[in-house]
Design a protein around this motif. Structure first.
Motif, PDB file in Angstrom:
ATOM      1  N   ARG A   1       0.854  -1.189   0.000  1.00  0.00           N
ATOM      2  CA  ARG A   1       0.000   0.000   0.000  1.00  0.00           C
ATOM      3  C   ARG A   1       0.886   1.233   0.000  1.00  0.00           C
ATOM      4  O   ARG A   1       1.814   1.331   0.814  1.00  0.00           O
ATOM      5  CB  ARG A   1      -0.892   0.041   1.249  1.00  0.00           C
ATOM      6  CG  ARG A   1      -1.886  -1.079   1.278  1.00  0.00           C
ATOM      7  CD  ARG A   1      -2.807  -0.996   2.484  1.00  0.00           C
ATOM      8  NE  ARG A   1      -3.615  -2.215   2.555  1.00  0.00           N
ATOM      9  CZ  ARG A   1      -4.491  -2.491   3.502  1.00  0.00           C
ATOM     10  NH1 ARG A   1      -4.692  -1.619   4.485  1.00  0.00           N
ATOM     11  NH2 ARG A   1      -5.163  -3.612   3.490  1.00  0.00           N
TER      12      ARG A   1
ATOM     13  N   GLU B   1      -4.839  -0.442  15.760  1.00  0.00           N
ATOM     14  CA  GLU B   1      -5.287  -1.729  15.209  1.00  0.00           C
ATOM     15  C   GLU B   1      -4.138  -2.700  14.912  1.00  0.00           C
ATOM     16  O   GLU B   1      -3.145  -2.319  14.306  1.00  0.00           O
ATOM     17  CB  GLU B   1      -6.045  -1.438  13.906  1.00  0.00           C
ATOM     18  CG  GLU B   1      -6.338  -2.677  13.100  1.00  0.00           C
ATOM     19  CD  GLU B   1      -7.097  -2.385  11.801  1.00  0.00           C
ATOM     20  OE1 GLU B   1      -7.526  -1.231  11.584  1.00  0.00           O
ATOM     21  OE2 GLU B   1      -7.248  -3.334  11.011  1.00  0.00           O
ATOM     22  N   VAL B   2      -4.334  -3.943  15.350  1.00  0.00           N
ATOM     23  CA  VAL B   2      -3.411  -5.011  14.979  1.00  0.00           C
ATOM     24  C   VAL B   2      -4.117  -5.984  14.032  1.00  0.00           C
ATOM     25  O   VAL B   2      -3.517  -6.551  13.133  1.00  0.00           O
ATOM     26  CB  VAL B   2      -2.964  -5.845  16.209  1.00  0.00           C
ATOM     27  CG1 VAL B   2      -1.880  -6.831  15.807  1.00  0.00           C
ATOM     28  CG2 VAL B   2      -2.527  -4.985  17.326  1.00  0.00           C
TER      29      VAL B   2
ATOM     30  N   GLU C   1       1.089   4.044   1.325  1.00  0.00           N
ATOM     31  CA  GLU C   1       0.568   4.845   2.446  1.00  0.00           C
ATOM     32  C   GLU C   1       0.977   6.311   2.286  1.00  0.00           C
ATOM     33  O   GLU C   1       2.115   6.599   1.931  1.00  0.00           O
ATOM     34  CB  GLU C   1       1.120   4.303   3.769  1.00  0.00           C
ATOM     35  CG  GLU C   1       0.726   2.869   4.081  1.00  0.00           C
ATOM     36  CD  GLU C   1      -0.694   2.729   4.609  1.00  0.00           C
ATOM     37  OE1 GLU C   1      -1.375   3.758   4.769  1.00  0.00           O
ATOM     38  OE2 GLU C   1      -1.128   1.577   4.838  1.00  0.00           O
TER      39      GLU C   1
ATOM     40  N   MET D   1       4.911  -0.361  11.993  1.00  0.00           N
ATOM     41  CA  MET D   1       3.463  -0.236  12.194  1.00  0.00           C
ATOM     42  C   MET D   1       2.756   0.045  10.868  1.00  0.00           C
ATOM     43  O   MET D   1       1.722  -0.537  10.560  1.00  0.00           O
ATOM     44  CB  MET D   1       3.242   0.931  13.156  1.00  0.00           C
ATOM     45  CG  MET D   1       1.836   1.214  13.486  1.00  0.00           C
ATOM     46  SD  MET D   1       1.241  -0.058  14.587  1.00  0.00           S
ATOM     47  CE  MET D   1      -0.498   0.192  14.359  1.00  0.00           C
ATOM     48  N   ARG D   2       3.281   0.956  10.112  1.00  0.00           N
ATOM     49  CA  ARG D   2       2.651   1.346   8.850  1.00  0.00           C
ATOM     50  C   ARG D   2       3.710   1.295   7.756  1.00  0.00           C
ATOM     51  O   ARG D   2       4.537   2.179   7.630  1.00  0.00           O
ATOM     52  CB  ARG D   2       2.050   2.741   8.967  1.00  0.00           C
ATOM     53  CG  ARG D   2       1.208   3.130   7.784  1.00  0.00           C
ATOM     54  CD  ARG D   2       0.410   4.381   8.043  1.00  0.00           C
ATOM     55  NE  ARG D   2      -0.543   4.237   9.119  1.00  0.00           N
ATOM     56  CZ  ARG D   2      -1.685   3.542   9.039  1.00  0.00           C
ATOM     57  NH1 ARG D   2      -2.023   2.960   7.904  1.00  0.00           N
ATOM     58  NH2 ARG D   2      -2.493   3.449  10.074  1.00  0.00           N
ATOM     59  N   MET D   3       3.685   0.239   6.989  1.00  0.00           N
ATOM     60  CA  MET D   3       4.710   0.029   5.971  1.00  0.00           C
ATOM     61  C   MET D   3       4.092   0.102   4.582  1.00  0.00           C
ATOM     62  O   MET D   3       2.882  -0.006   4.433  1.00  0.00           O
ATOM     63  CB  MET D   3       5.336  -1.360   6.173  1.00  0.00           C
ATOM     64  CG  MET D   3       5.979  -1.543   7.523  1.00  0.00           C
ATOM     65  SD  MET D   3       6.037  -3.277   7.956  1.00  0.00           S
ATOM     66  CE  MET D   3       7.589  -3.736   7.240  1.00  0.00           C
TER      67      MET D   3
ATOM     68  N   GLY E   1      -2.028  -8.076  10.494  1.00  0.00           N
ATOM     69  CA  GLY E   1      -0.751  -7.683   9.902  1.00  0.00           C
ATOM     70  C   GLY E   1       0.366  -8.356  10.689  1.00  0.00           C
ATOM     71  O   GLY E   1       0.481  -8.180  11.902  1.00  0.00           O
TER      72      GLY E   1
ATOM     73  N   SER F   1      -8.231 -10.556   9.625  1.00  0.00           N
ATOM     74  CA  SER F   1      -7.063 -10.072   8.883  1.00  0.00           C
ATOM     75  C   SER F   1      -6.074  -9.427   9.840  1.00  0.00           C
ATOM     76  O   SER F   1      -6.366  -8.421  10.477  1.00  0.00           O
ATOM     77  CB  SER F   1      -7.535  -9.046   7.849  1.00  0.00           C
ATOM     78  OG  SER F   1      -6.415  -8.463   7.229  1.00  0.00           O
TER      79      SER F   1
ATOM     80  N   ARG G   1       2.732  -5.842  12.331  1.00  0.00           N
ATOM     81  CA  ARG G   1       2.176  -5.207  13.543  1.00  0.00           C
ATOM     82  C   ARG G   1       2.159  -6.193  14.696  1.00  0.00           C
ATOM     83  O   ARG G   1       2.379  -5.823  15.842  1.00  0.00           O
ATOM     84  CB  ARG G   1       0.767  -4.697  13.281  1.00  0.00           C
ATOM     85  CG  ARG G   1       0.787  -3.422  12.500  1.00  0.00           C
ATOM     86  CD  ARG G   1      -0.563  -2.752  12.486  1.00  0.00           C
ATOM     87  NE  ARG G   1      -0.553  -1.754  11.437  1.00  0.00           N
ATOM     88  CZ  ARG G   1      -1.589  -1.051  11.049  1.00  0.00           C
ATOM     89  NH1 ARG G   1      -2.753  -1.241  11.644  1.00  0.00           N
ATOM     90  NH2 ARG G   1      -1.483  -0.161  10.101  1.00  0.00           N
TER      91      ARG G   1
HETATM   92  P1  ATP Z   1      -5.155   1.220   9.141  1.00  0.00           P
HETATM   93  O1  ATP Z   1      -6.502   1.835   9.438  1.00  0.00           O
HETATM   94  O2  ATP Z   1      -4.255   1.159  10.333  1.00  0.00           O
HETATM   95  O3  ATP Z   1      -4.521   1.760   7.893  1.00  0.00           O
HETATM   96  P2  ATP Z   1      -6.607  -0.792   7.792  1.00  0.00           P
HETATM   97  O4  ATP Z   1      -7.919  -0.733   8.492  1.00  0.00           O
HETATM   98  O5  ATP Z   1      -6.453  -0.165   6.476  1.00  0.00           O
HETATM   99  O6  ATP Z   1      -5.442  -0.297   8.783  1.00  0.00           O
HETATM  100  P3  ATP Z   1      -6.960  -3.488   6.973  1.00  0.00           P
HETATM  101  O7  ATP Z   1      -7.221  -3.124   5.576  1.00  0.00           O
HETATM  102  O8  ATP Z   1      -8.096  -3.950   7.822  1.00  0.00           O
HETATM  103  O9  ATP Z   1      -6.176  -2.309   7.705  1.00  0.00           O
HETATM  104  O10 ATP Z   1      -5.782  -4.561   6.985  1.00  0.00           O
HETATM  105  C1  ATP Z   1      -5.736  -5.653   7.892  1.00  0.00           C
HETATM  106  C2  ATP Z   1      -4.483  -5.639   8.723  1.00  0.00           C
HETATM  107  O11 ATP Z   1      -3.324  -5.447   7.919  1.00  0.00           O
HETATM  108  C3  ATP Z   1      -4.426  -4.500   9.736  1.00  0.00           C
HETATM  109  O12 ATP Z   1      -5.082  -4.865  10.927  1.00  0.00           O
HETATM  110  C4  ATP Z   1      -2.942  -4.322   9.953  1.00  0.00           C
HETATM  111  O13 ATP Z   1      -2.468  -5.191  10.960  1.00  0.00           O
HETATM  112  C5  ATP Z   1      -2.340  -4.716   8.633  1.00  0.00           C
HETATM  113  N1  ATP Z   1      -1.938  -3.530   7.873  1.00  0.00           N
HETATM  114  C6  ATP Z   1      -2.711  -2.736   7.106  1.00  0.00           C
HETATM  115  N2  ATP Z   1      -1.988  -1.750   6.557  1.00  0.00           N
HETATM  116  C7  ATP Z   1      -0.718  -1.933   6.990  1.00  0.00           C
HETATM  117  C8  ATP Z   1       0.518  -1.243   6.768  1.00  0.00           C
HETATM  118  N3  ATP Z   1       0.574  -0.194   5.966  1.00  0.00           N
HETATM  119  N4  ATP Z   1       1.634  -1.699   7.373  1.00  0.00           N
HETATM  120  C9  ATP Z   1       1.588  -2.793   8.175  1.00  0.00           C
HETATM  121  N5  ATP Z   1       0.469  -3.475   8.414  1.00  0.00           N
HETATM  122  C10 ATP Z   1      -0.679  -3.062   7.837  1.00  0.00           C
END
Ligand code: ATP
Length: 489
Positions: free
Chosen positions: A222, A304-305, A224, A232-234, A348, A346, A351
């Motif tokens: 993604r 969120e994890v 981001e 945490m956010r990759m 991560g 789902s 995380r």
């Molecule tokens: P956030 O709101 O934190 O961006 P999200 O709601 O978009 O997360 P989901 O689409 O539900 O996340 O993805 C499921 C899981 O994937 C999340 O609970 C998280 O653990 C992991 N995840 C999502 N985006 C990332 C990211 N950029 N880096 C690391 N882990 C991620």
């Protein structure tokens, strides 16, 4: 972040680097933003976390099977899933610093600040305004909120903002050798779609009966808008996802069951229950009729994890429409064809790795009246510890290394073992504590005569004398997956 939690977070990042768990990607070129590499111990820990998840999903449940789908998928997949048109984050730029932010996150940071300043009413009101604006996809309203609450850019300190715009998070690339006849393909932003498009393949070849699940572990990508807080956010990360197919009308029952099951799974690792909470989604994704996050109290707050989503029949229906292939299941119990409903879990992996690290990293003061002392320990659950035992000859001579190597040669057939003969024994113990090794086995002169060694336990630091023959079963008892898995059934 308070100074104390900020320091703790910095400790996590530096400890992870110093001991070979996590490195910044391409560090020699100053790194690539929000991309990380797992080092020699990090990849062991990550593999163990994957194994724990896979065993608890696939091995423990007769009606769940696992697959490994490709990262590239036919581009229509992402049209059907809604990602091409809807996988957006609202972004805003500060004209002075030229920095880009997620508008919703700027507002969430402000809510946290109100909370910290004891202004709970204001925080609740702002949360409500944010939810309303997000639900209505009202970008102009998001900008007004940012202005009304005097939210400034953390870099420039100014309120010189652009309008809020949508930004699609998918990475794309070209498939095929020639740029002009090439097809645009995406790097998958979630692993789930690889499961949906294989729904019938797996159901038919595996003769699966509803309710059943398909599990998968794999990379997702993604772009981001802002990447922060370490792993945490990759922009490249790994997900472990389960799509559980159920009869329509039973989805809430399964949703509640999975919600409970998944929290139990986290707690079985020995994590502090107070660090976890559920957070119901106010804004539901386009595909969901119920959604909850399992949040962990990171040094930077609850985040969120894992997400548990009731995805209805949205995805299969969409794929049926776009592919013109029937996505139906014939349910012999009720003699009916239908498109199954789906409950998704789902998580991560990165995380999860961070929660495990934050939960396990402890600085212990061992000072006595005579001397000051301390140690840093990673108190991983033994089943997920990267190294299960270290074999340490007391000295480098008199046949002790040979004896230690002999022990190691046997143990390494079952466990990941380290051998270390450098420095004083106390220092070697500390090195193993710092990487979370549950056992240290010391070979001394006496061992040559009685075939006994000293085994030291990481958490209690207690030492006992045991027969070399017993080592494998002593280690096995504590590091066995059974210890984790029995807590789940
Ligand atoms: P956030 O709101 O934190 O961006 P999200 O709601 O978009 O997360 P989901 O689409 O539900 O996340 O993805 C499921 C899981 O994937 C999340 O609970 C998280 O653990 C992991 N995840 C999502 N985006 C990332 C990211 N950029 N880096 C690391 N882990 C991620």
């Amino acid at each position: 972040m308070s100074k104390q939690t900020d320091d703790f977070f910095k400790n996590i990042v530096s400890h992870a680097k110093e001991y070979g768990f996590v490195f910044q990607s391409s560090e020699i070129y100053d790194g690539l933003s929000a991309v990380y590499d797992y080092g020699q111990l990090g990849s062991e820990l990550k593999n163990n976390l994957k194994t724990y998840w896979w065993k608890s999903m696939v091995q423990l449940n007769e009606n769940i099977v696992g697959i490994d789908a490709a990262i590239f998928m036919h581009p229509t997949t992402w049209k059907a899933s809604g990602h091409v048109d809807g996988f957006n984050d609202p972004m805003i730029d500060n004209k002075d610093s030229k920095k880009r932010y997620r508008a919703d996150q700027l507002i969430e940071d402000k809510i946290d600040r109100y909370e910290k300043d004891g202004k709970s009413d204001k925080a609740a009101q702002l949360q409500q305004d944010l939810d309303n604006a997000l639900n209505a996809d009202d970008l102009a309203r998001l900008k007004t909120i940012i202005e009304d609450h005097n939210i400034v850019c953390p870099i420039s300190g100014t309120k010189n903002w652009t309008d809020v715009r949508q930004f699609n998070l998918m990475f794309d690339t070209q498939m095929g050798a020639m740029a002009d006849g090439a097809e645009k393909v995406y790097l998958r932003p979630e692993t789930a779609q690889g499961i949906f498009v294989n729904f019938l393949n797996v159901q038919k070849t595996g003769r699966m009966k509803i309710p059943f699940g398909i599990a998968q572990i794999g990379k997702a990508f993604r772009n981001e808008v802002i990447a922060r807080q370490f792993i945490m956010r990759m922009r490249e990360f790994e997900q472990m996802e389960l799509q559980f197919f159920v009869r329509p009308g039973t989805e809430m029952e399964w949703y509640n069951k999975w919600k409970e099951t998944r929290l139990k799974w986290h707690l079985a690792l020995g994590s502090n229950p107070e660090k976890y909470r559920y957070h119901d989604h106010a804004k539901l994704a386009h595909y969901a009729n119920a959604a909850v996050d399992i949040e962990y109290d990171f040094p930077f707050g609850f985040k969120e994890v894992e997400g548990i989503h009731s995805r209805t029949d949205f995805d299969l229906k969409q794929h049926q429409e776009y592919s013109k292939k029937k996505m139906q299941y014939f349910d012999p119990e009720i003699n009916q064809n239908y498109i199954p409903y789906v409950v998704e879990t789902s998580i991560g992996l990165d995380r999860l790795f961070l929660t495990v690290f934050a939960n396990s990293l402890v600085h212990e003061d061992l000072s006595t009246e005579e001397k000051q002392d301390s140690r840093v320990v990673l108190k991983f659950h033994p089943a997920i510890a990267p190294v299960k035992a270290a074999v340490l000859p007391l000295t480098k001579k008199d046949g002790l290394p040979e004896k230690a190597r002999e022990i190691m040669a046997k143990l390494k057939l079952d466990y990941n073992i380290q051998y270390d003969e450098k420095d004083a024994i106390g220092k070697r113990y500390r090195r193993q504590d710092a990487i979370g090794t549950p056992y240290c086995i010391t070979v001394d002169h006496q061992s040559l005569e009685d075939n006994m060694v000293t085994i030291r336990h990481r958490d209690s630091m207690e030492q006992e004398r045991v027969a070399i023959d017993q080592l494998s079963s002593i280690i096995g008892e504590r590091v066995s997956w059974t210890n984790l898995l029995t807590q789940l059934i």
